[in-house]
Design an enzyme around this catalytic site. Sequence first.
Site, PDB file in Angstrom:
ATOM      1  N   GLY A  34     -10.492   1.293   1.150  1.00 40.90           N
ATOM      2  CA  GLY A  34     -10.703   2.498   0.340  1.00 40.90           C
ATOM      3  C   GLY A  34      -9.466   2.914  -0.430  1.00 40.90           C
ATOM      4  O   GLY A  34      -8.515   2.146  -0.584  1.00 40.90           O
ATOM      5  N   TYR A  35      -9.497   4.164  -0.923  1.00 44.94           N
ATOM      6  CA  TYR A  35      -8.469   4.703  -1.810  1.00 44.94           C
ATOM      7  C   TYR A  35      -8.280   3.726  -2.982  1.00 44.94           C
ATOM      8  O   TYR A  35      -7.195   3.221  -3.247  1.00 44.94           O
ATOM      9  CB  TYR A  35      -7.153   4.962  -1.062  1.00 44.94           C
ATOM     10  CG  TYR A  35      -6.380   6.093  -1.709  1.00 44.94           C
ATOM     11  CD1 TYR A  35      -6.847   7.404  -1.623  1.00 44.94           C
ATOM     12  CD2 TYR A  35      -5.212   5.868  -2.440  1.00 44.94           C
ATOM     13  CE1 TYR A  35      -6.176   8.447  -2.243  1.00 44.94           C
ATOM     14  CE2 TYR A  35      -4.541   6.903  -3.051  1.00 44.94           C
ATOM     15  CZ  TYR A  35      -5.025   8.190  -2.947  1.00 44.94           C
ATOM     16  OH  TYR A  35      -4.358   9.228  -3.568  1.00 44.94           O
ATOM     17  N   LEU A  36      -9.407   3.472  -3.637  1.00 51.07           N
ATOM     18  CA  LEU A  36      -9.475   2.400  -4.636  1.00 51.07           C
ATOM     19  C   LEU A  36      -8.636   2.714  -5.868  1.00 51.07           C
ATOM     20  O   LEU A  36      -8.563   3.862  -6.300  1.00 51.07           O
ATOM     21  CB  LEU A  36     -10.934   2.168  -5.048  1.00 51.07           C
ATOM     22  CG  LEU A  36     -11.914   1.888  -3.910  1.00 51.07           C
ATOM     23  CD1 LEU A  36     -13.308   1.658  -4.467  1.00 51.07           C
ATOM     24  CD2 LEU A  36     -11.481   0.690  -3.077  1.00 51.07           C
ATOM     25  N   HIS A  37      -8.026   1.687  -6.418  1.00 52.46           N
ATOM     26  CA  HIS A  37      -7.226   1.833  -7.635  1.00 52.46           C
ATOM     27  C   HIS A  37      -7.694   0.808  -8.659  1.00 52.46           C
ATOM     28  O   HIS A  37      -8.674   0.065  -8.427  1.00 52.46           O
ATOM     29  CB  HIS A  37      -5.731   1.708  -7.333  1.00 52.46           C
ATOM     30  CG  HIS A  37      -5.381   0.493  -6.531  1.00 52.46           C
ATOM     31  ND1 HIS A  37      -5.528  -0.778  -7.023  1.00 52.46           N
ATOM     32  CD2 HIS A  37      -4.936   0.368  -5.258  1.00 52.46           C
ATOM     33  CE1 HIS A  37      -5.158  -1.640  -6.098  1.00 52.46           C
ATOM     34  NE2 HIS A  37      -4.817  -0.981  -5.009  1.00 52.46           N
ATOM     35  N   HIS A  40      -8.454  -2.742  -7.509  1.00 56.23           N
ATOM     36  CA  HIS A  40      -9.776  -2.915  -6.880  1.00 56.23           C
ATOM     37  C   HIS A  40     -10.863  -2.975  -7.966  1.00 56.23           C
ATOM     38  O   HIS A  40     -11.800  -3.761  -7.883  1.00 56.23           O
ATOM     39  CB  HIS A  40     -10.090  -1.737  -5.958  1.00 56.23           C
ATOM     40  CG  HIS A  40      -9.203  -1.616  -4.760  1.00 56.23           C
ATOM     41  ND1 HIS A  40      -8.231  -0.654  -4.644  1.00 56.23           N
ATOM     42  CD2 HIS A  40      -9.139  -2.335  -3.607  1.00 56.23           C
ATOM     43  CE1 HIS A  40      -7.623  -0.765  -3.481  1.00 56.23           C
ATOM     44  NE2 HIS A  40      -8.147  -1.787  -2.825  1.00 56.23           N
ATOM     45  N   GLN A  64      -6.012  -3.500  12.827  1.00 60.08           N
ATOM     46  CA  GLN A  64      -4.929  -4.200  12.131  1.00 60.08           C
ATOM     47  C   GLN A  64      -3.675  -3.350  11.954  1.00 60.08           C
ATOM     48  O   GLN A  64      -2.753  -3.744  11.250  1.00 60.08           O
ATOM     49  CB  GLN A  64      -5.412  -4.757  10.792  1.00 60.08           C
ATOM     50  CG  GLN A  64      -5.772  -3.726   9.738  1.00 60.08           C
ATOM     51  CD  GLN A  64      -6.480  -4.347   8.545  1.00 60.08           C
ATOM     52  OE1 GLN A  64      -7.629  -4.744   8.634  1.00 60.08           O
ATOM     53  NE2 GLN A  64      -5.804  -4.434   7.411  1.00 60.08           N
ATOM     54  N   GLY A 150      -7.690 -10.034  -3.090  1.00 59.32           N
ATOM     55  CA  GLY A 150      -6.561  -9.949  -4.019  1.00 59.32           C
ATOM     56  C   GLY A 150      -5.376 -10.768  -3.525  1.00 59.32           C
ATOM     57  O   GLY A 150      -5.067 -10.789  -2.329  1.00 59.32           O
ATOM     58  N   LEU A 151      -4.699 -11.414  -4.477  1.00 59.01           N
ATOM     59  CA  LEU A 151      -3.564 -12.282  -4.099  1.00 59.01           C
ATOM     60  C   LEU A 151      -2.272 -11.512  -3.844  1.00 59.01           C
ATOM     61  O   LEU A 151      -1.254 -12.112  -3.513  1.00 59.01           O
ATOM     62  CB  LEU A 151      -3.338 -13.347  -5.173  1.00 59.01           C
ATOM     63  CG  LEU A 151      -4.238 -14.574  -5.026  1.00 59.01           C
ATOM     64  CD1 LEU A 151      -4.205 -15.433  -6.269  1.00 59.01           C
ATOM     65  CD2 LEU A 151      -3.848 -15.399  -3.792  1.00 59.01           C
ATOM     66  N   ASP A 153      -1.972  -9.821  -1.333  1.00 67.90           N
ATOM     67  CA  ASP A 153      -1.911 -10.209   0.078  1.00 67.90           C
ATOM     68  C   ASP A 153      -2.172 -11.709   0.168  1.00 67.90           C
ATOM     69  O   ASP A 153      -3.186 -12.143   0.735  1.00 67.90           O
ATOM     70  CB  ASP A 153      -2.950  -9.426   0.877  1.00 67.90           C
ATOM     71  CG  ASP A 153      -2.696  -7.930   0.825  1.00 67.90           C
ATOM     72  OD1 ASP A 153      -1.623  -7.498   1.250  1.00 67.90           O
ATOM     73  OD2 ASP A 153      -3.563  -7.202   0.321  1.00 67.90           O
TER      74      ASP A 153
HETATM   75  O1  PAF Z   1      -6.901  -6.140   2.440  1.00 67.61           O
HETATM   76  C1  PAF Z   1      -7.398  -5.173   3.049  1.00 67.61           C
HETATM   77  O2  PAF Z   1      -7.587  -4.079   2.493  1.00 67.61           O
HETATM   78  C2  PAF Z   1      -7.775  -5.332   4.516  1.00 67.61           C
HETATM   79  O3  PAF Z   1      -6.874  -6.130   5.192  1.00 67.61           O
HETATM   80  C3  PAF Z   1      -9.211  -5.835   4.701  1.00 67.61           C
HETATM   81  C4  PAF Z   1      -9.402  -7.235   4.135  1.00 67.61           C
HETATM   82  C5  PAF Z   1     -10.197  -4.879   4.032  1.00 67.61           C
HETATM   83  C6  PAF Z   1      -9.567  -5.897   6.187  1.00 67.61           C
HETATM   84  O4  PAF Z   1      -9.501  -4.650   6.778  1.00 67.61           O
END
Ligand code: PAF
Length: 290
Positions: A34-37, A40, A64, A150-151, A153
Amino acid sequence: MNVTVEPFVTKSIEETRQYLAKQTGLVGFFATMGYLHHGHRNLLKKARQECDVVVLSIFINPLQFAANEDLDRYPRDLERDLAMAKEEKVDLVFCPTPDMMYPKPILTQVSVKGITDLLCGASRPGHFDGVATVVTKLFNIVQPDRAYFGLKDAQQVAVINRMVDDLNIPVEIVPCPIIREADGLAMSSRNVYLSEEERKQAVILYQTLQQAQKWINAGLNDTKALRQRVEDTVNACPLADIDYVEILKYPELTPVEDIKGHTIIVALAVKFGNTRLIDNVLLNSEGKPV
Ligand code: PAF
């Protein structure tokens, strides 16, 4: 006339499955916290172009985050996220609660070995087990044909790809380029944590990656020397505190002495105050961005 239809919003796993069982065609999935930008938004646009049904999940996955991390203060704005989902013509938004995803203490975890021990995995032990586990659960719920990641990450993309390969999960992983602010800072929900001065100085990540690419293109192939130059450049920035600088083969994430002939990642994690930013560049064997 431009007709915008509200996305179907579901909080229940059962309702999500029932909705998807009635759909036909290619299902594209984008898992988010969430908190999309704007970054996203780009992925949603790509999914919309390529798929018949677009599913977005919004779930801040507690698994996580370590105890000392930002789970409680992770930015949230569901109303704004749903408005963006509507603008991007998302069909289904799945927003489960932690209780729904983890009704019992979890006894089963997905753990990808080796490539999760370094880079962000070294600084955030257990992080990728949490990611791999929740992504497996989300894949089992949504059963997408394509999943977009997204790359920024890039390690996460390598981990998910390997997991999907190892476990024969029937989904195509679609890696998507990093989307940047006008000055080059990689878009991230965590950028809101930065003070005005930190935000100004944070551009050093992108500038250093650009510079690294120039050094490589000028013939600097020795990773030790390259890494030293990258570290010196970031360290010259007063507020930057390096977590890691790594140059590795990609997607294997194995060490390499001479980058000639390899696809590599130059990966950075740098702290500004309490905010840890990551960025990277992927270069093919000719030193061109992948
Ligand atoms: O990249 C993220 O926002 C998170 O690691 C994901 C893939 C949604 C898993 O919680």
